[in-house]
Design an enzyme around this catalytic site. Structure first.
Site, short mmCIF file in Angstrom:
data_model
loop_
_atom_site.label_atom_id
_atom_site.label_comp_id
_atom_site.label_asym_id
_atom_site.label_seq_id
_atom_site.Cartn_x
_atom_site.Cartn_y
_atom_site.Cartn_z
N CYS A 2 0.78 -1.28 -0.07
CA CYS A 2 0.50 0.66 -0.37
C CYS A 2 1.34 1.38 -0.41
O CYS A 2 1.81 0.92 0.53
CB CYS A 2 -0.53 -0.05 1.06
SG CYS A 2 -1.78 -1.40 1.61
N ARG A 27 4.43 -0.65 -6.39
CA ARG A 27 4.89 -1.99 -5.33
C ARG A 27 2.90 -2.54 -5.77
O ARG A 27 3.47 -3.39 -4.97
CB ARG A 27 4.63 -0.83 -3.89
CG ARG A 27 5.12 0.27 -3.72
CD ARG A 27 5.28 1.85 -3.29
NE ARG A 27 4.88 1.20 -1.54
CZ ARG A 27 5.26 1.11 -0.26
NH1 ARG A 27 6.57 1.57 -0.48
NH2 ARG A 27 5.32 0.60 0.57
N TRP A 73 -3.56 -2.53 -0.94
CA TRP A 73 -3.68 -3.69 -1.78
C TRP A 73 -4.66 -4.38 -0.57
O TRP A 73 -4.16 -4.57 1.07
CB TRP A 73 -2.01 -4.73 -1.30
CG TRP A 73 -1.57 -5.24 -1.87
CD1 TRP A 73 -1.60 -6.44 -3.24
CD2 TRP A 73 -1.35 -6.82 -1.39
NE1 TRP A 73 -1.12 -7.85 -3.24
CE2 TRP A 73 -1.05 -7.93 -1.98
CE3 TRP A 73 -0.85 -6.79 0.70
CZ2 TRP A 73 -1.06 -9.28 -1.32
CZ3 TRP A 73 -0.71 -8.22 1.41
CH2 TRP A 73 -0.98 -9.30 0.03
N ASN A 108 -1.93 2.25 5.66
CA ASN A 108 -0.42 1.01 5.57
C ASN A 108 -0.92 0.39 6.04
O ASN A 108 0.02 1.02 8.23
CB ASN A 108 0.23 1.44 5.00
CG ASN A 108 0.26 2.47 3.63
OD1 ASN A 108 -0.79 2.20 3.26
ND2 ASN A 108 1.51 2.81 3.44
N GLY A 109 -0.86 -1.22 6.60
CA GLY A 109 -0.98 -2.26 7.80
C GLY A 109 -1.69 -2.46 8.21
O GLY A 109 -2.16 -2.37 7.58
N GLU A 489 14.47 -19.90 -7.43
CA GLU A 489 13.97 -19.02 -8.47
C GLU A 489 13.49 -18.52 -9.13
O GLU A 489 12.12 -18.36 -9.80
CB GLU A 489 14.98 -18.02 -7.79
CG GLU A 489 15.02 -17.14 -8.44
CD GLU A 489 13.98 -15.41 -7.60
OE1 GLU A 489 13.90 -14.18 -8.52
OE2 GLU A 489 13.59 -16.13 -6.86
N LYS A 493 9.67 -17.24 -10.30
CA LYS A 493 9.33 -16.22 -10.91
C LYS A 493 8.52 -16.75 -12.03
O LYS A 493 7.24 -15.57 -12.70
CB LYS A 493 10.78 -15.90 -12.19
CG LYS A 493 11.52 -15.22 -11.39
CD LYS A 493 12.07 -13.54 -10.72
CE LYS A 493 11.97 -13.21 -10.26
NZ LYS A 493 11.41 -13.54 -8.59
N GLU A 496 4.66 -16.40 -10.46
CA GLU A 496 4.37 -15.22 -9.88
C GLU A 496 3.93 -14.18 -11.42
O GLU A 496 3.02 -13.47 -10.50
CB GLU A 496 5.77 -14.23 -9.58
CG GLU A 496 6.64 -14.11 -8.01
CD GLU A 496 7.71 -13.42 -8.09
OE1 GLU A 496 7.73 -12.91 -6.45
OE2 GLU A 496 8.29 -13.09 -8.74
N HIS A 512 12.71 -39.28 -4.43
CA HIS A 512 11.76 -39.64 -3.44
C HIS A 512 10.76 -39.09 -3.06
O HIS A 512 9.80 -38.26 -2.51
CB HIS A 512 12.45 -39.21 -2.28
CG HIS A 512 13.70 -39.10 -2.22
ND1 HIS A 512 13.37 -40.67 -1.19
CD2 HIS A 512 14.98 -39.27 -2.44
CE1 HIS A 512 15.46 -41.52 -0.98
NE2 HIS A 512 15.81 -40.18 -1.90
N LYS A 611 5.02 -5.19 -4.57
CA LYS A 611 6.12 -5.14 -4.69
C LYS A 611 6.80 -5.17 -3.53
O LYS A 611 8.09 -6.21 -2.84
CB LYS A 611 6.50 -3.74 -5.70
CG LYS A 611 8.28 -3.79 -5.87
CD LYS A 611 8.73 -4.79 -6.31
CE LYS A 611 10.21 -4.34 -6.36
NZ LYS A 611 10.68 -5.98 -6.79
#
Length: 616
Positions: A2, A27, A73, A108-109, A489, A493, A496, A512, A611
């Site tokens: 946010c 963000r 957000w 925010n929060g 990683e 990606k 996402e 396994h 972000k």
């Protein structure tokens, strides 16, 4: 996550507020809004992009000299107009949602005791029109207001449990905005004309407006008025916070010739690495700050705390720290670390990794480690003015530049470069490398920009892979040793930005369990450098082929892995030894990017993601 922008001015402040929101779009958000004082409270809110909010503001003729704005957000309540900020108070007898009370607020929060406060405020006659925890704060401030907004906010925050950065104004006191922060970043911008002053959650929001920034500390409450501001600390004592000149690099947000910011940032990696290593003439502890040599001599272990992509850079660094510096290293997911019993060691170097330096979980984990008596702290961070840098004794500032795309790319590779330097520096202090070995590693690091440019030239081949991936819904990524975190990683990606379900495994784990998933419809991406584990990895690849799986292999030129039916090979330009992860991750970034383009997803703003994660 946010974003907040607020202002007190003598001019119409709305263009600056919405421009600030546009600069914070990177963000991530799912709604936005603006509220101003104009003979009362007025606002516009949208669940579309800020550009649509601008159209709405212009259409409705919203102007004012005092105002606040927000990108949200969603946490409490779905992305919907009635949940979008700013929120108005609705006291007893003040009517429906479209009839404002006297207080406007953005936040925010997360407020952990919002249910308890909501019940108390409802009992007093306050009316709720959203599912958010934020609306509780607006009503709470209103309920405590007795003619002085600053005093009302101070009284309100004493009742809040959780994390917050807030900006609030009241129609009864025009030309005044009050802010407060605890666990979420908030800055004050000192204006250059007309006595105007600003609040924001990120200095970038004020780029081009002011470069005079005051970083508010934990628990601060700030009172903005024309030509003056006032700060009190968490104990409500007046304090003076230093004013810093901060260049927010607004020009770095230009897209240029690229289709998306993510593509631009992938191709900026040679320059970002060069900038991050600029000035590194020798590997010395002082690269990490004054006093680093003494700290490095004293420590006997390393604890890395990070989240997401930064966590994977830490997992990679573990191999370097233990393999080169011979220092026992533990890597913890920051959001888990502080919620379990651990065994503290005061001789541990606590290393936090964060692109923004404001990641809430990582900051909380850092504070927890310090509470346990581990005072040797170092951060690898891309923002020199962030809370993470301010709270750690030592730091290495990566110079990736502004990263707009939600899926991190250049921030990751610059983190790896900084962490490799850390491993070398610790190894040198501990006497575990020779001068010639350090010189050889440093020479390889200086060649990284050229090596990365050669890898980027593989883009046409990777586009061919992406066209095949676009129709898939699942994928496996395999790596061994140093390259297992790179497989992790790469899978992240793909998840996402393409929304393809992807998992990564250490290749030896195939038999396994994961091998049960392998079919001709399950592409298997394999990171195959020519290292000591190559022959083991080839055996794992044969296990995949025997089950009808299709392999996509990133192989060094001398691995003798050839393309054939069911095996697609892209050859890396050169083998790069311990620095190989920095090169092998780039094709995985490009694969995710071009697959997302082929599937038509929103590359830079993937659904449900932000972000900078500034709430737990």
């Amino acid at each position: 996550m946010c974003g907040i922008v607020g202002a007190v001015s003598t001019r119409n402040i709305v263009p600056i507020l919405v421009q600030g929101l546009q600069r914070l779009e990177y963000r991530g958000y799912d709604s936005c809004g603006v509220a101003v004082y104009e003979d009362g409270l007025r606002r516009a809110r949208s669940v579309s992009r800020v550009a649509e909010l601008v159209t709405q503001v212009e259409r409705e003729g919203i102007e004012g000299t005092t105002g606040i704005a927000h990108t949200r957000w969603a946490t409490h309540g779905a992305p919907a107009v009635h949940n979008a900020h700013p929120h108005f108070s609705h006291g007893p007898g003040e009517g429906a949602a479209d009839r404002p009370g006297r207080v406007a607020l953005v936040h925010n929060g997360i407020i952990e005791n919002h249910d308890e406060l909501r019940a108390q405020l409802k009992a007093k006659g306050y009316q709720f029109h959203s599912q958010t925890d934020t609306e509780v704060i607006s009503h709470l401030v209103d309920s405590l207001y007795e003619g002085d907004l600053f005093e009302a906010v101070k009284a309100a925050v004493r009742k809040l449990h959780g994390a917050y950065a807030i900006a609030v104004f009241c129609k009864d006191e025009p030309l005044r905005v009050v802010g407060a922060r605890a666990g979420s970043p908030l800055i004050l911008g000192v204006g250059k004309e007309g006595g105007e002053n600003f609040l924001a959650s990120d200095a970038m929001a004020l780029a081009g407006v002011t470069d005079q920034i005051v970083y508010l500390e934990e628990g601060d409450v700030v009172d903005l008025q024309l030509g003056k501001y006032w700060v009190e600390d968490r104990s409500h004592k007046p304090v003076t916070r230093p004013v810093k000149t901060v260049q927010a690099h607004s020009g770095a947000a230009e897209l240029g010739p690229y289709r998306h910011y993510m593509q631009k940032e992938i191709f900026e990696q040679p320059r970002a690495i060069a900038d991050t290593l600029e000035g590194v003439q020798a590997v010395v502890p002082e690269l990490f700050g004054d006093g680093a040599h003494r700290v490095f001599q004293d420590i006997d272990s390393v604890l890395i705390l990070a989240c997401g992509t930064s966590y994977y850079s830490g997992c990679t660094a573990k191999y370097w720290l233990e393999g080169i510096a011979k220092i026992p290293t533990q890597v913890e997911i920051a959001s888990e670390y502080r919620y379990r019993e651990s065994v503290p060691n005061p001789r541990t170097l606590v290393v936090t990794i964060s692109q923004s330096g404001e990641t809430a979980d990582t900051l909380a984990a850092l504070r927890h480690a310090r509470e346990l008596g581990m005072e040797h702290t170092l951060t690898v961070c891309n923002v020199s003015t962030s809370a993470m840098v301010r709270e750690c004794k030592l730091a290495y500032i990566t110079r990736a530049g502004v990263e707009i795309g939600v899926a991190s790319t250049k921030a990751f590779t610059t983190q790896l470069a900084a962490l490799f330097l850390l491993a070398l520096s610790l190894a040198e202090v501990k006497g575990r490398v020779t001068e010639s070995q350090v010189a050889s590693h440093l020479k390889s690091m200086r060649h990284l920009p050229a090596a990365l440019s050669s890898v980027l030239a593989l883009e046409p081949q990777i586009i061919g892979w992406a066209e095949q991936f676009a129709g898939k819904e699942n994928a496996l990524f395999l790596g061994r040793g140093l390259h297992y975190p790179i497989a992790l990683e790469g899978a992240l990606k793909l998840k996402e930005i393409t929304y393809i379900h992807a998992e990564a495994y250490a290749a030896g784990e195939l038999k396994h369990g994961p091998l049960a998933l392998v079919t001709s419809q399950m592409p298997v991406v394999t990171v195959a450098p020519n290292d000591t584990l190559l022959e083991k990895l080839k055996s794992n690849m044969q296990e995949v082929r025997a089950r009808g799986g299709v392999l996509y292999v990133l192989a060094d030129s001398d691995t003798r892995i050839e393309s054939e039916d069911g095996i697609n090979v892209i050859r890396m330009p050169e083998h790069y030894g311990p620095l190989s992860p920095l090169l092998h991750v780039v094709p995985l970034q490009l694969l995710a990017y071009h697959t997302a383009c082929a599937r038509g997803t929103d590359v830079d703003k993937p659904r449900n993601l932000a972000k900078s994660v500034t709430v737990e």
